[in-house]
Design a protein around this motif. Structure first.
Motif, PDB file in Angstrom:
ATOM      1  N   LYS A  56       0.833  -1.201   0.000  1.00 34.81           N
ATOM      2  CA  LYS A  56       0.000   0.000   0.000  1.00 34.81           C
ATOM      3  C   LYS A  56       0.863   1.245   0.000  1.00 34.81           C
ATOM      4  O   LYS A  56       1.496   1.600   0.987  1.00 34.81           O
ATOM      5  CB  LYS A  56      -0.908  -0.008   1.232  1.00 34.81           C
ATOM      6  CG  LYS A  56      -1.983   1.080   1.177  1.00 34.81           C
ATOM      7  CD  LYS A  56      -3.039   0.806   2.232  1.00 34.81           C
ATOM      8  CE  LYS A  56      -3.516   2.105   2.865  1.00 34.81           C
ATOM      9  NZ  LYS A  56      -2.518   2.716   3.759  1.00 34.81           N
ATOM     10  N   GLY A  83       0.250  -5.568   4.836  1.00 37.87           N
ATOM     11  CA  GLY A  83      -0.395  -5.630   6.144  1.00 37.87           C
ATOM     12  C   GLY A  83      -1.791  -6.237   6.036  1.00 37.87           C
ATOM     13  O   GLY A  83      -2.421  -6.587   7.022  1.00 37.87           O
ATOM     14  N   PHE A  84      -2.282  -6.352   4.817  1.00 39.51           N
ATOM     15  CA  PHE A  84      -3.640  -6.889   4.614  1.00 39.51           C
ATOM     16  C   PHE A  84      -3.601  -8.393   4.462  1.00 39.51           C
ATOM     17  O   PHE A  84      -2.552  -9.012   4.349  1.00 39.51           O
ATOM     18  CB  PHE A  84      -4.248  -6.316   3.330  1.00 39.51           C
ATOM     19  CG  PHE A  84      -4.805  -4.944   3.499  1.00 39.51           C
ATOM     20  CD1 PHE A  84      -4.344  -3.901   2.725  1.00 39.51           C
ATOM     21  CD2 PHE A  84      -5.808  -4.690   4.420  1.00 39.51           C
ATOM     22  CE1 PHE A  84      -4.863  -2.632   2.855  1.00 39.51           C
ATOM     23  CE2 PHE A  84      -6.330  -3.423   4.555  1.00 39.51           C
ATOM     24  CZ  PHE A  84      -5.844  -2.375   3.767  1.00 39.51           C
ATOM     25  N   GLU A  85      -4.758  -8.941   4.357  1.00 38.62           N
ATOM     26  CA  GLU A  85      -4.910 -10.322   3.938  1.00 38.62           C
ATOM     27  C   GLU A  85      -4.452 -10.424   2.491  1.00 38.62           C
ATOM     28  O   GLU A  85      -4.390  -9.425   1.781  1.00 38.62           O
ATOM     29  CB  GLU A  85      -6.394 -10.714   3.994  1.00 38.62           C
ATOM     30  CG  GLU A  85      -6.852 -11.192   5.349  1.00 38.62           C
ATOM     31  CD  GLU A  85      -6.233 -12.520   5.684  1.00 38.62           C
ATOM     32  OE1 GLU A  85      -5.728 -12.680   6.794  1.00 38.62           O
ATOM     33  OE2 GLU A  85      -6.227 -13.398   4.785  1.00 38.62           O
ATOM     34  N   ARG A 104       3.855 -11.080   5.267  1.00 40.37           N
ATOM     35  CA  ARG A 104       2.827 -10.363   6.009  1.00 40.37           C
ATOM     36  C   ARG A 104       3.518  -9.430   6.990  1.00 40.37           C
ATOM     37  O   ARG A 104       4.529  -9.761   7.584  1.00 40.37           O
ATOM     38  CB  ARG A 104       1.942 -11.335   6.785  1.00 40.37           C
ATOM     39  CG  ARG A 104       1.080 -12.217   5.916  1.00 40.37           C
ATOM     40  CD  ARG A 104      -0.214 -11.513   5.552  1.00 40.37           C
ATOM     41  NE  ARG A 104      -0.880 -10.993   6.748  1.00 40.37           N
ATOM     42  CZ  ARG A 104      -1.658 -11.751   7.530  1.00 40.37           C
ATOM     43  NH1 ARG A 104      -1.836 -13.034   7.277  1.00 40.37           N
ATOM     44  NH2 ARG A 104      -2.230 -11.199   8.572  1.00 40.37           N
ATOM     45  N   LYS A 105       2.851  -8.300   7.175  1.00 42.64           N
ATOM     46  CA  LYS A 105       3.354  -7.403   8.214  1.00 42.64           C
ATOM     47  C   LYS A 105       2.670  -7.763   9.516  1.00 42.64           C
ATOM     48  O   LYS A 105       1.483  -8.078   9.505  1.00 42.64           O
ATOM     49  CB  LYS A 105       2.983  -5.949   7.863  1.00 42.64           C
ATOM     50  CG  LYS A 105       3.942  -5.244   6.972  1.00 42.64           C
ATOM     51  CD  LYS A 105       3.643  -3.743   7.039  1.00 42.64           C
ATOM     52  CE  LYS A 105       4.157  -3.046   5.819  1.00 42.64           C
ATOM     53  NZ  LYS A 105       3.808  -1.649   5.775  1.00 42.64           N
ATOM     54  N   PRO A 106       3.251  -7.636  10.672  1.00 36.59           N
ATOM     55  CA  PRO A 106       4.643  -7.194  10.864  1.00 36.59           C
ATOM     56  C   PRO A 106       5.631  -8.286  10.457  1.00 36.59           C
ATOM     57  O   PRO A 106       5.462  -9.434  10.818  1.00 36.59           O
ATOM     58  CB  PRO A 106       4.719  -6.913  12.361  1.00 36.59           C
ATOM     59  CG  PRO A 106       3.676  -7.776  12.958  1.00 36.59           C
ATOM     60  CD  PRO A 106       2.601  -7.915  11.943  1.00 36.59           C
ATOM     61  N   PHE A 107       6.617  -7.936   9.688  1.00 34.55           N
ATOM     62  CA  PHE A 107       7.485  -8.966   9.150  1.00 34.55           C
ATOM     63  C   PHE A 107       8.683  -9.194  10.067  1.00 34.55           C
ATOM     64  O   PHE A 107       9.276  -8.274  10.608  1.00 34.55           O
ATOM     65  CB  PHE A 107       7.955  -8.622   7.743  1.00 34.55           C
ATOM     66  CG  PHE A 107       8.456  -7.215   7.601  1.00 34.55           C
ATOM     67  CD1 PHE A 107       7.602  -6.226   7.146  1.00 34.55           C
ATOM     68  CD2 PHE A 107       9.765  -6.874   7.897  1.00 34.55           C
ATOM     69  CE1 PHE A 107       8.044  -4.923   6.985  1.00 34.55           C
ATOM     70  CE2 PHE A 107      10.208  -5.565   7.747  1.00 34.55           C
ATOM     71  CZ  PHE A 107       9.355  -4.589   7.292  1.00 34.55           C
TER      72      PHE A 107
END
Lengths: 121, 480
Positions: A56, A83-85, A104-107
């Protein structure tokens, strides 16, 4: 051996700095704060091995940036951070091989480190 | 009534008129014989009076159509009475006009009320008796030579002619005319009777027609009524279905909003989590490089990492829970879903409820909808937590049976009474205070499990806790 060049694209300053601090031990980390800057850097530095991009971002989202970057340099390994699905867009990108993997975040930077090292081999 | 009185009047008038005519004619004829007698014997007062009477009679007859019934009757009666008296004065008991004493009242009884006719008769008899007295006493004397008079043929002629007149009048007018009138009346009555009968028949026909019309109309109404009743029943059931659909729609909307909200919140939280994780990683490496990573530092760093991991898990769990996907072919890890739900409910569970997990060693992955199954288990576990008062236990066991996955959640809570047990899946049924729960949870769970082609079974006894068994097929099949 020269350290591998890794380009990290994220619109959050803090993320860029943290990425650099944590990975500059092993990699040559270059950061860009937008898709456009990222493209500039790819053109300028011809030997980037890996690109990790946040999904994003304001003007150009991660997938859009990677699509354009792939046209410029298809040899680079591309990864997406989100950070999303997992969305349709990302799913398609995985299917078409546009990106190798998504994080995925948080990575966990250690995990990323491991993955990148693997990828280069 | 008036018409009848009119008719009677007309008849009387006609009779009287005809009587006047006939009597005038006969009167003239008999008077000519009286004239003869007078010529032969003497012209006396009687004769003159009789002549006067005859003239009056003829005049009345000539003008009969112009005179009223009353006048004519009066004149007629007066003339007759005068004739009687005149006759008796002269001829005493031999007067031929004494027949009028009988004839007049009888004749009059057809014209005037009975009482009056009787009075007339009595009056005339009175006069007759009076004359009888007068003659027997000697006040009056016979004006004629009795012997000669008695053998005079003209007397007989006069007598017979008067008798003829009277009788003829009686027969012709009173007898015939009245009979005719009676017959006419009766035939009129007959006629009216027939008319009435005809009308009666027509009326009956009309009534029949109308009755059958009414019956038809009634039948049609009944049919229409039936149809309306049917429609009403159908409408009722449609309304019921609509209400159900509405409930589900409202719930879906709520869930949709919730999904959007949690997705937004989750994402926002992910960013700061990222900073913390980045900082943590950097710090750790920094200390490692400087050999400053002693036990204390390690512990502190671990605390930070634990915090991050837990937060990330919650955010991830929230995301899983509010997924808005409608697919039923997602890979659903029931154990993971259960753990997620337990994590969410940690606040309700810690220090109060002991959770024992008896998970099967087999794979707990089945086909279904991740978000929806999250909803189901969070609802069931929430119910379990809320059923437990101060302290209690929740036991979760899972096993794989044939091609089905069975999850059993039992709590040591308050339990459900028998009456309520049959209602708990009803929408809006709740035993909580108003405003606390919507009563929708279980009904939606049932709907979700049903759409997975699974079953929910609830066993409970008051004060002995509740056991909920969720059976889900491993493979998702659309219909059924």
């Amino acid at each position: 051996m020269d350290k591998l060049k890794v380009l990290y694209v994220d619109d959050e300053e803090l993320n860029l700095q943290l990425f650099e601090i944590n990975l500059s031990e092993i990699f040559n980390v270059i950061t860009a704060d937008s898709g456009e800057h990222g493209l500039e850097i790819i053109l300028k530095e011809k030997d980037i091995a890996v690109v990790v991009s946040d999904m994003k971002m304001p003007s150009m989202n991660g997938i859009e940036f990677i699509k354009k970057a792939k046209e410029v340099d298809p040899t680079i390994q591309y990864y997406i951070l989100t950070g999303f699905e997992i969305t349709e867009e990302i799913r398609d990108a995985l299917k078409t091989g546009l990106i190798k993997k998504y994080f995925r975040k948080p990575f966990d930077l250690d995990i990323i480190k491991g993955e990148l090292l693997n990828a280069i081999k | 009534m008036d018409a009848i009185t009119q008719e009677i009047k007309v008849v009387r008038n006609r009779v009287l008129n005809s009587a006047l005519v006939v009597i005038s004619i006969f009167g003239v004829i008999s008077h000519s014989t009286a004239l003869l007698r007078a010529i032969m014997h003497e012209f006396n007062a009687t004769f003159y009076i009789q002549t006067f009477v005859l003239v009056l009679l003829v005049l009345t007859t000539v003008y009969r159509k112009k005179l009223s019934l009353g006048v004519k009757t009066f004149v007629f009666s007066s003339i007759i009475i005068i004739a009687i008296i005149a006759g008796m004065v002269a001829y005493g008991i031999l007067a031929s006009s004494t027949i009028f004493i009988v004839a007049l009242p009888v004749f009059a009884s057809f014209m005037i009320p009975l009482k009056r006719a009787v009075i007339l008769l009595i009056s005339l008899i009175g006069v007759y008796v009076l004359f009888g007295v007068l003659f027997s006493v000697g006040i009056l004397e016979y004006a004629i030579e009795i012997n000669t008079y008695l053998t005079d043929s003209s007397i007989w002629i006069i007598g017979s002619s008067i008798d003829t007149i009277i009788a003829a009048s009686g027969i012709l007018f009173v007898g015939h005319y009245f009979t005719k009138a009676l017959i006419k009346n009766s035939s009129k009555i007959e006629e009216q009777k027939n008319e009435l009968q005809k009308h009666k028949e027509i009326l009956e026909l009309i009534v029949q027609e109308r009755t059958s019309d009414l019956e038809n109309a009634n039948k049609k109404l009944k049919n229409a009524n039936e149809k309306v009743r049917d429609k009403n029943t159908k409408l009722k059931s449609t309304l019921k279905n609509l209400k159900k659909a509405q409930i589900q729609l409202v719930h879906s909307e709520k869930m949709a909003s919730l999904g959007v909200l949690t997705a937004g919140v989750a994402h926002e939280i992910n960013n700061p989590l990222n900073y913390i994780l980045g900082g943590y990683t950097g710090l750790k490496h920094f200390l490692e490089r400087n050999n400053s990573l002693n036990e204390e530092a390690e512990f502190l760093l671990n605390s930070i990492k634990t915090g991050i991991d837990k937060s990330a898990a919650i955010v991830s769990g929230l995301n899983e829970f509010s997924r808005d996907v409608e697919d039923f072919n997602e890979q659903c890890d029931i154990h993971m879903i259960l753990d997620n739900c337990l994590l969410m409910l940690n606040n309700q569970i810690k220090n109060r409820i002991t959770v024992t997990k008896g998970y099967t060693k087999d794979s707990s992955i089945l086909e279904g909808n991740v978000g929806k199954l999250h909803q189901v288990f969070i609802n069931l576990l929430t119910n379990a937590c809320q059923a437990i008062g101060d302290k209690g236990e929740i036991n979760i066991t899972t096993i794989k049976e044939d091609n089905k996955f069975v999850t059993e959640i039992s709590d040591s809570g308050a339990g459900i009474s028998k009456e309520n047990l049959s209602k708990i899946a009803d929408p809006f049924f709740t035993t909580k205070e108003p405003g606390v729960g919507t009563g929708l949870g279980l009904s939606i769970c049932f709907t979700i499990i049903k759409s997975h082609n699974g079953e929910i079974d609830i066993q409970s006894k008051p004060k002995q806790g509740t056991t909920v068994k969720v059976i889900l097929p491993l493979k998702y099949v659309m219909n059924g």
